[in-house]
Design an enzyme around this catalytic site. Structure first.
Site, mmCIF file in Angstrom:
data_model
loop_
_atom_site.group_PDB
_atom_site.id
_atom_site.type_symbol
_atom_site.label_atom_id
_atom_site.label_comp_id
_atom_site.label_asym_id
_atom_site.label_seq_id
_atom_site.Cartn_x
_atom_site.Cartn_y
_atom_site.Cartn_z
ATOM 1 N N PRO A 1 0.602 -1.359 0.045
ATOM 2 C CA PRO A 1 0.056 0.473 -0.103
ATOM 3 C C PRO A 1 0.791 0.973 0.202
ATOM 4 C CG PRO A 1 -0.476 -1.421 1.500
ATOM 5 C CD PRO A 1 0.453 -1.994 1.348
ATOM 6 N N ASP A 2 0.313 1.827 -0.335
ATOM 7 C CA ASP A 2 1.533 3.677 -0.771
ATOM 8 C C ASP A 2 0.749 3.810 0.961
ATOM 9 O OD1 ASP A 2 1.957 5.908 -1.242
ATOM 10 O OD2 ASP A 2 0.614 6.905 -2.420
ATOM 11 N N ALA A 3 1.459 4.049 1.779
ATOM 12 C CA ALA A 3 1.107 4.498 3.232
ATOM 13 C C ALA A 3 2.445 4.377 4.038
ATOM 14 C CB ALA A 3 0.628 3.130 3.481
#
Length: 371
Positions: free
Chosen positions: A125-127
């Site tokens: 995830p882009d986190a």
């Protein structure tokens, strides 16, 4: 003499004076003679540059004068040239050397080293799960494979102002044209993820990041050709919060950001009204380049975005999304068909890959150097 040229010279002279004061204060606070010598040389070079600029006072064209200042700054030159020619700068998102090369070959003006695409390519995830070093390593793999400017998507600077300083230094050292940092708190959440809560950094905190990055880059490189884009997620958090979005962008402008990125995930014309209202106000109050990412409002034409005051648009995440679609289709065909040939219509010939990876150069070098 064009009045704009005098304004340009004045602005650059003021920068030199500000830099001189900064260096003088360091002279007073240090006893390190080596530092004094190095700082003195930087100051002398800075003064020489601006004397040379003043000596060009006979230049009648503002365009020529500006070119003199930005001739060694590829991203600034690109943005300025396109603005003069009333063209929108198109920046394409990519995630590795191959996608970067293909984007350049297709006509991209500049590249966006996309955190979203990096994370997706790693199936994460882009986190803020990928570290700064990991993102830098991926990015560095393609900056020397292309010849157009590359901007790195650096999320929130990967931490506080101190982390942002190291981020800027490392990306500058890797010869990027610039970076973009956003006012999401650490760890971030992708702008397009559904989330119960989203929090932005305090304006003063993010302003501190911008100042920290600009100061350290100025100290490392007195002509300051490393471009910093400041991005606000205000309309992502609350699409109706027009005043805060304006306040934030103007504060980021004042803090020294070279470009401003206004982000939204609006999906219809009604929701876009807030976005356009903010953009309109910013263009009245700021002279900085204005960027946007039209992922969710992709029916709005480039011409319309230019007319609304945007100087550059980032065509993000289409690279990785097109890869996924192509591979899903190809893998399905070759696994469910009776032979590998079922995927032939989905792939390029092998010789096209050979061309892209420059096997001709390999053969030439082998014939020249390998005994």
């Amino acid at each position: 003499m064009n009045e704009n040229y005098f304004i340009l010279v004045k602005q650059n002279m003021l920068e030199m004076i500000k830099y001189s004061k900064s260096e003088f204060n360091k002279f007073k606070s240090t006893k390190n003679s080596i530092y004094l010598q190095q700082a003195g040389e930087k100051l002398f070079n800075s003064i020489e540059n601006y004397i040379a600029l003043i000596n060009k006072m006979r230049i009648e064209s503002f365009y020529e004068a500006k070119q003199l200042v930005i001739k060694d700054k590829p991203l600034q030159k690109l943005l300025f040239d396109n603005k003069v020619n009333k063209k929108l700068t198109l920046i394409v998102g990519c995630h590795n050397a191959l996608s970067a090369f293909l984007a350049q070959e297709a006509g991209a003006h500049a590249l966006w080293a996309s955190g979203y695409e990096f994370s997706a390519s790693m199936r994460l995830p882009d986190a803020n799960i990928l570290t700064m070093s990991e993102c830098l390593s991926i990015s560095r793999s393609f900056t020397d494979r292309v010849t157009i400017p590359t901007i790195a998507d650096c999320d929130n600077g990967f931490g506080n102002a101190i982390n942002s300083i190291r981020t800027a230094v490392e990306y500058q050292r890797a010869e990027f044209s610039g970076i973009c940092i956003e006012d999401n708190v650490f760890p971030k959440r992708c702008s397009f993820y559904e989330s119960k809560e989203r929090h932005l950094e305090n304006i003063d905190t993010f302003v501190g990041k911008i100042k920290a990055v600009k100061d350290v880059i100025r100290e490392r490189q007195h002509d300051n050709n490393f471009f910093l884009i400041a991005r606000t997620e205000t309309l992502i958090v609350d699409n109706n919060n027009i005043n805060e979005a304006i306040d934030r962008l103007l504060a980021y402008d004042k803090a020294g950001a070279d470009g401003l990125l206004l982000h939204t995930k609006a999906k219809n014309n009604k929701d876009l009204e807030s976005f356009f209202a903010v953009a309109n106000e910013i263009k009245k109050e700021s002279k900085k380049y204005l960027f946007c990412v039209p992922t969710t409002y992709n029916w709005v034409t480039y011409e319309q975005l230019y007319g609304l005051g945007f100087d550059a648009i980032i065509l993000a995440n289409y690279g990785i999304r097109s890869c996924v679609k192509a591979m899903q289709d190809t893998f399905s065909k070759i696994l469910n068909g009776e032979s590998l040939s079922k995927g032939n219509d989905n792939v390029v010939p092998m010789k096209e890959i050979f061309r892209i990876v420059s096997t001709e150069d390999l053969r030439e070098n082998e014939s020249r150097y390998v005994l």
